[in-house]
Design an enzyme around this catalytic site. Structure first.
Site, PDB file in Angstrom:
ATOM      1  N   HIS A   1       0.875  -1.199   0.000  1.00  0.00           N
ATOM      2  CA  HIS A   1       0.000   0.000   0.000  1.00  0.00           C
ATOM      3  C   HIS A   1       0.896   1.228   0.000  1.00  0.00           C
ATOM      4  O   HIS A   1       1.500   1.569   1.020  1.00  0.00           O
ATOM      5  CB  HIS A   1      -0.908   0.008   1.237  1.00  0.00           C
ATOM      6  CG  HIS A   1      -1.894   1.134   1.245  1.00  0.00           C
ATOM      7  ND1 HIS A   1      -3.227   0.954   1.528  1.00  0.00           N
ATOM      8  CD2 HIS A   1      -1.758   2.474   1.011  1.00  0.00           C
ATOM      9  CE1 HIS A   1      -3.867   2.115   1.462  1.00  0.00           C
ATOM     10  NE2 HIS A   1      -2.986   3.065   1.158  1.00  0.00           N
TER      11      HIS A   1
ATOM     12  N   HIS B   1       1.591   5.403  -1.694  1.00  0.00           N
ATOM     13  CA  HIS B   1       1.245   6.576  -2.515  1.00  0.00           C
ATOM     14  C   HIS B   1       2.527   7.152  -3.091  1.00  0.00           C
ATOM     15  O   HIS B   1       3.419   7.555  -2.335  1.00  0.00           O
ATOM     16  CB  HIS B   1       0.537   7.636  -1.662  1.00  0.00           C
ATOM     17  CG  HIS B   1      -0.750   7.140  -1.087  1.00  0.00           C
ATOM     18  ND1 HIS B   1      -1.957   7.282  -1.730  1.00  0.00           N
ATOM     19  CD2 HIS B   1      -1.012   6.446   0.054  1.00  0.00           C
ATOM     20  CE1 HIS B   1      -2.912   6.715  -1.001  1.00  0.00           C
ATOM     21  NE2 HIS B   1      -2.365   6.194   0.092  1.00  0.00           N
ATOM     22  N   LEU B   2       2.611   7.182  -4.417  1.00  0.00           N
ATOM     23  CA  LEU B   2       3.822   7.702  -5.070  1.00  0.00           C
ATOM     24  C   LEU B   2       3.633   9.095  -5.640  1.00  0.00           C
ATOM     25  O   LEU B   2       4.599   9.705  -6.080  1.00  0.00           O
ATOM     26  CB  LEU B   2       4.257   6.770  -6.208  1.00  0.00           C
ATOM     27  CG  LEU B   2       5.068   5.545  -5.820  1.00  0.00           C
ATOM     28  CD1 LEU B   2       5.395   4.723  -7.061  1.00  0.00           C
ATOM     29  CD2 LEU B   2       6.349   5.928  -5.085  1.00  0.00           C
ATOM     30  N   ARG B   3       2.351   9.596  -5.684  1.00  0.00           N
ATOM     31  CA  ARG B   3       2.078  10.895  -6.316  1.00  0.00           C
ATOM     32  C   ARG B   3       2.497  10.859  -7.785  1.00  0.00           C
ATOM     33  O   ARG B   3       2.555   9.797  -8.383  1.00  0.00           O
ATOM     34  CB  ARG B   3       2.756  12.052  -5.542  1.00  0.00           C
ATOM     35  CG  ARG B   3       2.534  12.039  -4.035  1.00  0.00           C
ATOM     36  CD  ARG B   3       1.093  11.888  -3.628  1.00  0.00           C
ATOM     37  NE  ARG B   3       0.915  12.057  -2.174  1.00  0.00           N
ATOM     38  CZ  ARG B   3      -0.125  11.620  -1.509  1.00  0.00           C
ATOM     39  NH1 ARG B   3      -1.085  10.944  -2.115  1.00  0.00           N
ATOM     40  NH2 ARG B   3      -0.224  11.838  -0.208  1.00  0.00           N
TER      41      ARG B   3
ATOM     42  N   ASN C   1      -5.019   7.406  -6.167  1.00  0.00           N
ATOM     43  CA  ASN C   1      -5.727   8.660  -5.831  1.00  0.00           C
ATOM     44  C   ASN C   1      -4.952   9.883  -6.304  1.00  0.00           C
ATOM     45  O   ASN C   1      -4.599  10.759  -5.529  1.00  0.00           O
ATOM     46  CB  ASN C   1      -6.045   8.737  -4.328  1.00  0.00           C
ATOM     47  CG  ASN C   1      -4.829   8.738  -3.437  1.00  0.00           C
ATOM     48  OD1 ASN C   1      -3.788   8.188  -3.789  1.00  0.00           O
ATOM     49  ND2 ASN C   1      -4.938   9.363  -2.277  1.00  0.00           N
TER      50      ASN C   1
ATOM     51  N   LYS D   1      -9.260  -0.073  -5.931  1.00  0.00           N
ATOM     52  CA  LYS D   1      -9.312   0.547  -4.604  1.00  0.00           C
ATOM     53  C   LYS D   1     -10.642   1.249  -4.393  1.00  0.00           C
ATOM     54  O   LYS D   1     -11.033   2.091  -5.186  1.00  0.00           O
ATOM     55  CB  LYS D   1      -8.162   1.563  -4.481  1.00  0.00           C
ATOM     56  CG  LYS D   1      -8.112   2.323  -3.161  1.00  0.00           C
ATOM     57  CD  LYS D   1      -7.632   1.461  -2.026  1.00  0.00           C
ATOM     58  CE  LYS D   1      -7.711   2.180  -0.680  1.00  0.00           C
ATOM     59  NZ  LYS D   1      -6.649   3.163  -0.487  1.00  0.00           N
TER      60      LYS D   1
ATOM     61  N   HIS E   1     -10.506   1.137   1.622  1.00  0.00           N
ATOM     62  CA  HIS E   1     -10.314   2.139   2.682  1.00  0.00           C
ATOM     63  C   HIS E   1     -11.571   2.067   3.541  1.00  0.00           C
ATOM     64  O   HIS E   1     -12.614   2.600   3.170  1.00  0.00           O
ATOM     65  CB  HIS E   1     -10.113   3.545   2.108  1.00  0.00           C
ATOM     66  CG  HIS E   1      -9.831   4.565   3.167  1.00  0.00           C
ATOM     67  ND1 HIS E   1      -8.621   5.213   3.288  1.00  0.00           N
ATOM     68  CD2 HIS E   1     -10.600   5.023   4.194  1.00  0.00           C
ATOM     69  CE1 HIS E   1      -8.663   6.033   4.339  1.00  0.00           C
ATOM     70  NE2 HIS E   1      -9.853   5.932   4.897  1.00  0.00           N
TER      71      HIS E   1
ATOM     72  N   HIS F   1      -4.755  -0.732   5.736  1.00  0.00           N
ATOM     73  CA  HIS F   1      -4.298   0.017   6.919  1.00  0.00           C
ATOM     74  C   HIS F   1      -5.241  -0.127   8.121  1.00  0.00           C
ATOM     75  O   HIS F   1      -5.860   0.845   8.570  1.00  0.00           O
ATOM     76  CB  HIS F   1      -4.031   1.485   6.608  1.00  0.00           C
ATOM     77  CG  HIS F   1      -5.029   2.177   5.704  1.00  0.00           C
ATOM     78  ND1 HIS F   1      -6.377   2.118   5.891  1.00  0.00           N
ATOM     79  CD2 HIS F   1      -4.838   2.938   4.607  1.00  0.00           C
ATOM     80  CE1 HIS F   1      -6.976   2.820   4.953  1.00  0.00           C
ATOM     81  NE2 HIS F   1      -6.070   3.331   4.157  1.00  0.00           N
TER      82      HIS F   1
ATOM     83  N   LEU G   1      -4.975   9.124   7.868  1.00  0.00           N
ATOM     84  CA  LEU G   1      -6.272   8.471   7.941  1.00  0.00           C
ATOM     85  C   LEU G   1      -6.121   7.020   7.505  1.00  0.00           C
ATOM     86  O   LEU G   1      -5.414   6.769   6.529  1.00  0.00           O
ATOM     87  CB  LEU G   1      -7.285   9.189   7.043  1.00  0.00           C
ATOM     88  CG  LEU G   1      -7.724  10.554   7.601  1.00  0.00           C
ATOM     89  CD1 LEU G   1      -8.530  11.324   6.574  1.00  0.00           C
ATOM     90  CD2 LEU G   1      -8.509  10.391   8.904  1.00  0.00           C
TER      91      LEU G   1
ATOM     92  N   ASP H   1       1.391   2.623   3.475  1.00  0.00           N
ATOM     93  CA  ASP H   1       0.543   3.813   3.284  1.00  0.00           C
ATOM     94  C   ASP H   1       1.385   5.079   3.344  1.00  0.00           C
ATOM     95  O   ASP H   1       0.889   6.146   3.728  1.00  0.00           O
ATOM     96  CB  ASP H   1      -0.601   3.862   4.313  1.00  0.00           C
ATOM     97  CG  ASP H   1      -1.695   4.855   3.922  1.00  0.00           C
ATOM     98  OD1 ASP H   1      -1.785   5.222   2.730  1.00  0.00           O
ATOM     99  OD2 ASP H   1      -2.443   5.263   4.813  1.00  0.00           O
TER     100      ASP H   1
ATOM    101  N   HIS I   1       3.193  14.611   1.618  1.00  0.00           N
ATOM    102  CA  HIS I   1       2.558  15.893   1.306  1.00  0.00           C
ATOM    103  C   HIS I   1       3.616  16.972   1.479  1.00  0.00           C
ATOM    104  O   HIS I   1       4.512  16.822   2.315  1.00  0.00           O
ATOM    105  CB  HIS I   1       1.410  16.180   2.284  1.00  0.00           C
ATOM    106  CG  HIS I   1       0.204  15.313   2.085  1.00  0.00           C
ATOM    107  ND1 HIS I   1      -0.779  15.596   1.174  1.00  0.00           N
ATOM    108  CD2 HIS I   1      -0.169  14.141   2.675  1.00  0.00           C
ATOM    109  CE1 HIS I   1      -1.715  14.656   1.217  1.00  0.00           C
ATOM    110  NE2 HIS I   1      -1.372  13.752   2.117  1.00  0.00           N
TER     111      HIS I   1
ATOM    112  N   ALA J   1      -3.944  14.788   5.532  1.00  0.00           N
ATOM    113  CA  ALA J   1      -3.691  13.486   6.160  1.00  0.00           C
ATOM    114  C   ALA J   1      -2.638  12.726   5.369  1.00  0.00           C
ATOM    115  O   ALA J   1      -2.720  12.651   4.148  1.00  0.00           O
ATOM    116  CB  ALA J   1      -4.986  12.682   6.197  1.00  0.00           C
TER     117      ALA J   1
HETATM  118  C1  NCD Z   1      -3.498   9.185   1.946  1.00  0.00           C
HETATM  119  C2  NCD Z   1      -2.991  10.219   0.957  1.00  0.00           C
HETATM  120  O1  NCD Z   1      -2.449  11.245   1.388  1.00  0.00           O
HETATM  121  O2  NCD Z   1      -3.085  10.001  -0.260  1.00  0.00           O
HETATM  122  N1  NCD Z   1      -3.518   9.754   3.256  1.00  0.00           N
HETATM  123  C3  NCD Z   1      -3.532   9.080   4.426  1.00  0.00           C
HETATM  124  O3  NCD Z   1      -3.663   9.705   5.472  1.00  0.00           O
HETATM  125  N2  NCD Z   1      -3.395   7.770   4.459  1.00  0.00           N
HETATM  126  C4  NCD Z   1      -4.832   8.707   1.500  1.00  0.00           C
HETATM  127  C5  NCD Z   1      -5.250   7.434   2.165  1.00  0.00           C
HETATM  128  O4  NCD Z   1      -4.743   6.368   1.872  1.00  0.00           O
HETATM  129  O5  NCD Z   1      -6.149   7.480   2.999  1.00  0.00           O
HETATM  130 ZN    ZN Z   2      -3.354   5.094   1.479  1.00  0.00          ZN
END
Ligand code: NCD
Ligand code: ZN
Length: 343
Positions: free
Chosen positions: A12, A14-16, A40, A98, A135, A173, A218, A246, A250, A262
């Site tokens: 899990h 997030h690579l942006r 996302n 997802k 989620h 998560h 989150l 996860d 940011h 988050a």
């Molecule tokens: C994630 C994000 O920033 O893309 N943020 C997080 O708090 N986990 C989104 C997510 O997986 O809920």
């Molecule tokens: Zn996530």
């Protein structure tokens, strides 16, 4: 002291995108062989064509000689068609879809408004054996933020597991004892990822002695009794619990402000931080199953063959890293980490 383990995967992540992605992807690629990449983005990755081009951008952003495979996902919407599900499965590069309840978290406004609207797509996923990644938090304004996961179990996960008995699902998560119990009660049906922040910390870290936005993610950190249940689950050696960071970077200014985003950035030292926790509870010999074996087994993918080595040698986590035009503050910035990846 050194330990070696089969090279882990992150189930899990997030690579942006664009230059923000280019700044962080090497942290993951150095440690992990594969990662389930979350969809996302803005706009979200809702089609196989979008996932294929996102995958190309990830591969192009990798440092030379990296050996890293992104495993792609689609973003479930109310309108995902069965044809798109079949195209996703046939692509060979997409490993899951997802489900974000609309409004649950960062970039989730295009998410699902009513799970029943997804039932045709879920039928097809069940037939095709394409996992649903969830989620699991309700978004109803009348449900307390600390209760949103357990309410989701009762309202949505129970019916989903009843209505789709053969659909592989990952409870992403997990953060509560109720989630641990639910996964165990559905043994063989459900996988669950556990982040390192939910293992190392509880809500006191975020709220006692001042509000610490870099601990805000989150689902939100819960009380200590839940943290203890998660530690027990992750270190139990039970194969339904596996590693998913996860990691969600940011820009510093978007976290350190009146309405902070988050997400915790942990990719810079993810496997080292998990090692820290497993060592604390005297379970280092269980780290390899959690980090390297149970995830591929769940997804029906081959286990990795190469190994990585971690050495017990202290270092201090940087205050921040470059993140596109901005900086990202890693979780644990300025703190001592006792394990290092041997390069
Ligand atoms: C994630 C994000 O920033 O893309 N943020 C997080 O708090 N986990 C989104 C997510 O997986 O809920
Ligand atoms: Zn996530």
């Amino acid at each position: 002291m050194q330990i070696s383990l089969i090279r882990p995967d992150d189930w899990h992540l997030h690579l942006r995108d664009d230059d923000a992605m280019a700044s962080v992807v090497a942290h993951t690629a150095e440690r992990f062989a594969r990662a389930i990449v979350m969809p996302n983005l803005k706009p979200p990755v809702t089609t196989t064509a979008m996932a294929m081009s996102y995958r190309e951008r990830i591969l192009a952003a990798l440092p030379q000689n990296s050996d890293f495979t992104p495993l792609m996902t689609l973003y479930m919407t109310d309108h995902l068609s069965s044809d798109e599900v079949i195209a996703a499965k046939n692509s060979g590069i997409i490993k899951g879809i997802k489900l974000y309840p609309a409004g649950a978290t960062t970039h989730s406004d295009a998410g699902v408004t009513d799970i029943r609207r997804c039932y045709p797509a879920l039928e097809t996923m069940q037939k095709e054996g394409l996992p649903l990644l969830i989620h699991a938090e309700v978004t109803d304004p009348d449900v307390d933020i600390f209760d949103r996961e357990q309410v989701f179990i009762d309202r949505h996960l129970q019916p989903l597991t009843r209505d789709f008995p053969a659909l592989p699902m990952v409870f992403e998560h997990i953060t509560t004892k109720q989630a641990v119990d639910f996964v165990r009660a559905n043994e063989g049906r459900l996988g669950a990822t556990i982040t390192v922040q939910h293992l190392l910390y509880n809500r006191n870290a975020m709220l006692v002695g001042g509000i610490r936005p870099h601990f805000y993610c989150l689902p939100i950190l819960k009380r200590e009794s839940h943290q203890r249940a998660l530690i027990e689950a992750a270190t139990s050696g039970e194969s339904h619990f596996f590693l998913g960071t996860d990691s969600a970077p940011h820009p510093q200014h978007a976290k350190e402000c009146a309405c902070g985003c988050a997400g915790c950035y942990t990719a810079y030292a993810a496997i080292e931080l998990y090692a820290e926790l497993f060592e604390q509870v005297d379970a280092l010999e269980r780290l390899e199953g959690f980090a390297s074996l149970f995830g591929p087994d769940f997804y029906g993918l081959p286990r990795n063959r190469e190994t990585i080595t971690l050495e017990k040698r202290e270092w201090v986590a940087p205050e921040s890293y470059q993140f596109g035009q901005d900086r990202v503050v890693p979780l644990g910035s300025g703190e001592t980490i006792s394990w290092q990846l041997v390069r």
